[in-house]
Design an enzyme around this catalytic site. Structure first.
Site, short mmCIF file in Angstrom:
data_model
loop_
_atom_site.label_atom_id
_atom_site.label_comp_id
_atom_site.label_asym_id
_atom_site.label_seq_id
_atom_site.Cartn_x
_atom_site.Cartn_y
_atom_site.Cartn_z
N THR A 305 0.77 -1.08 -0.12
CA THR A 305 -0.12 -0.09 0.07
C THR A 305 0.81 1.16 0.13
O THR A 305 1.90 1.24 0.72
CB THR A 305 -1.07 0.06 1.24
N GLY A 388 -0.30 -0.49 6.08
CA GLY A 388 -0.04 -1.45 7.15
C GLY A 388 -1.24 -2.63 7.19
O GLY A 388 -1.55 -3.02 8.32
N GLY A 389 -2.00 -2.82 6.04
CA GLY A 389 -2.76 -3.88 6.27
C GLY A 389 -3.85 -3.67 7.36
O GLY A 389 -4.48 -2.61 7.62
#
Length: 501
Positions: A305, A388-389
């Site tokens: 991301t 960061g998921g």
């Protein structure tokens, strides 16, 4: 890529123009983190407008999505890698055109030109890209990204062609051109021409909560943004210390995040109504004790991301995040264009009848969390976000608490060590797996955090600095309009760029 955005602003473009240009360039030079085959969310603050605009450009599953077929093959969950069924129609390019149609001031071809020049002319590979490319040996379509050394020139002429098609013929040039045709072929019945012709974009009403004397805004489901809002609202009900070095600060925010997220698998899906959760802040806050870990049915993410915070001279602020989900997504590439395919479909489940069950035309639960903070008078205070998921809401909550409640500068807040609830093996299993560790603490964190959490019943593990704790960026706008920005020192290439007046 901050420099590209700065040049757009210096040339008369606005914050949205700058975000599109920089975002497009990132899809070329950071394909391990985001790409033309990924998704996009954005919040746009326009001075004088009381509610930010919320763009959801997350793609939908193809018409051939077949959960029963996956179950029949023995799958209990969506495949994580090497399976095109975990790819949804990418929303990123549709997101650019939707943002441009509503807010753009410079020609789209002009905004995409820097990305095309990089893809065609080449750029020096970062160490992170070179290392990530080692995972793609033998992958059809990924030849441009394999065998790199840091500093070596990388060219992606096939991807440049896809960008040129978009610049010349709009979103259809991309979705109905070589990329779209290649995706249909790769999907072998999963995607149809109608799937690619349909826009992946919706303008939605964002969610918000009032905390720490401000209003915090986040994207609505299928984004997990409500977890950020709920955690902050819970923390605001507690006697949260202003000093982040106090172990009670870490305890309360950890507990607020656990209370906010333990039922995420049941509650997060496209179109989910979470107003009852946001209204039940007091009930969840009451479960938290100052001296012990709460017992909740919590089942406790290396992602792919990129996040940007953009502010222009007229006060327009953009919280912009685009992603492949995991690094390089599915590890599948559309071979005509060399574009990697995200694996956002792993957010679906295979539980028959569940609202988040994999199915045709559906959006999966999504980790991307762009955020904005406004003052009571509606003026912009913060533009915030992070990669960061599953950990994104936890990271952004720490940043906002440090600045709004602790009075820290954005530079201090972004640079400070962090905690996160233990991620799963994939980076997307915080709420769906059983883990022996509750909380990971980043190296450099206050010494008191570890003992303070352990004494309250948490299983704690130390982790290397920067390892999975996000790459966050913040812009703060002062009362008089003066702005300060901070780029995450954990990011190999993160920078703050200021356009000349």
């Amino acid at each position: 890529m901050s420099g590209i955005g700065r040049e757009v602003l210096a040339g008369g473009g606005n914050a949205v123009d700058a975000a599109i240009a920089a975002g497009a360039a990132l899809t070329v030079v950071a394909p391990h983190l985001c790409g033309l085959g990924g998704d996009l969310f954005a919040l746009v603050h326009v001075p004088g407008e009381p509610v930010p605009a919320s763009l959801n450009a997350s793609g939908r599953a193809g018409s051939g999505a077949d959960p029963a077929g996956l179950r029949a093959e023995g799958h209990a969950a969506m495949p994580f890698r090497n399976d095109v069924r975990s790819t949804t129609v990418p929303g990123c390019v549709d997101g650019w055109f939707a943002l441009h149609e509503r807010y753009g001031t410079r020609p789209m071809a002009e905004l995409l030109a820097p990305a095309i020049a990089l893809a065609s002319g080449g750029w020096p590979a970062t160490a992170m890209l070179a290392k990530a490319g080692q995972t793609l040996a033998g992958v059809d379509g990924a030849e441009d990204l394999v065998g790199l050394e840091a500093g070596a020139t990388v060219r992606r002429e096939r991807t440049a062609g896809a960008l040129r098609a978009a610049a010349e013929d709009g979103r259809d040039g991309f979705y109905l051109g070589d990329f779209g045709q290649g995706l249909i072929e790769l999907g072998k019945g999963l995607f149809t021409a109608a799937d690619l012709a349909a826009s992946q974009v919706d303008w939605e009403t964002p969610l918000s909560v009032d905390v720490f004397g401000h209003r915090v805004w986040a994207a609505a489901p299928n984004s997990q943004g409500y977890l950020l809002l709920l955690a902050l609202a819970i923390a605001d009900r507690l006697e949260l210390p202003a000093d982040a070095a106090d172990p009670l600060w870490a305890h309360y925010l950890v507990e607020a995040s656990r209370q906010a997220g333990y039922d995420r698998p049941a509650r997060l899906f496209e179109g989910a109504d979470v107003t009852d959760l946001l209204a039940a802040v007091g009930e969840r806050a009451a479960r938290i004790s100052a001296d012990r870990k709460a017992e909740v049915p919590v089942r406790q993410s290396a992602g792919g991301t990129t996040y940007m915070a953009v502010l222009d001279g007229n006060g327009m602020g953009v919280s912009y995040i685009q992603s492949n989900a995991a690094g390089f997504g599915t590890w599948l590439f559309e071979p005509r264009t060399g574009i990697g395919l995200q694996n956002r479909g792993t957010g679906f489940n295979l539980e028959a009848g569940h609202p988040a069950e994999f199915g045709p035309g559906k959006r999966p639960p999504h980790t991307l969390v762009p955020a904005l903070v406004t003052r009571p008078d509606g003026s912009l205070r913060l533009v915030a976000g992070s990669m960061g998921g599953d950990s994104q809401p936890q990271i952004v909550a720490q940043l906002i608490a440090r600045v709004l409640h602790g009075g820290e500068s954005v530079e201090a807040a972004v640079g400070a060590a962090r905690w996160r609830l233990h991620p799963g093996e994939t980076g997307f299993g915080t709420w769906t797996g059983e883990h022996e560790i509750d909380v990971e603490l980043e190296a450099g964190r206050p010494e008191a955090w570890a003992e303070g959490l352990r004494s309250r019943g948490f299983a704690v593990r130390d982790a290397e600095a920067g390892s999975g704790f996000g790459h966050a960026h913040l812009i703060e706008v002062g009362e008089g309009g003066h702005a300060e920005g901070a780029a995450d020192p954990r990011a190999e290439t993160g920078t703050v760029a200021v356009a000349p007046n």
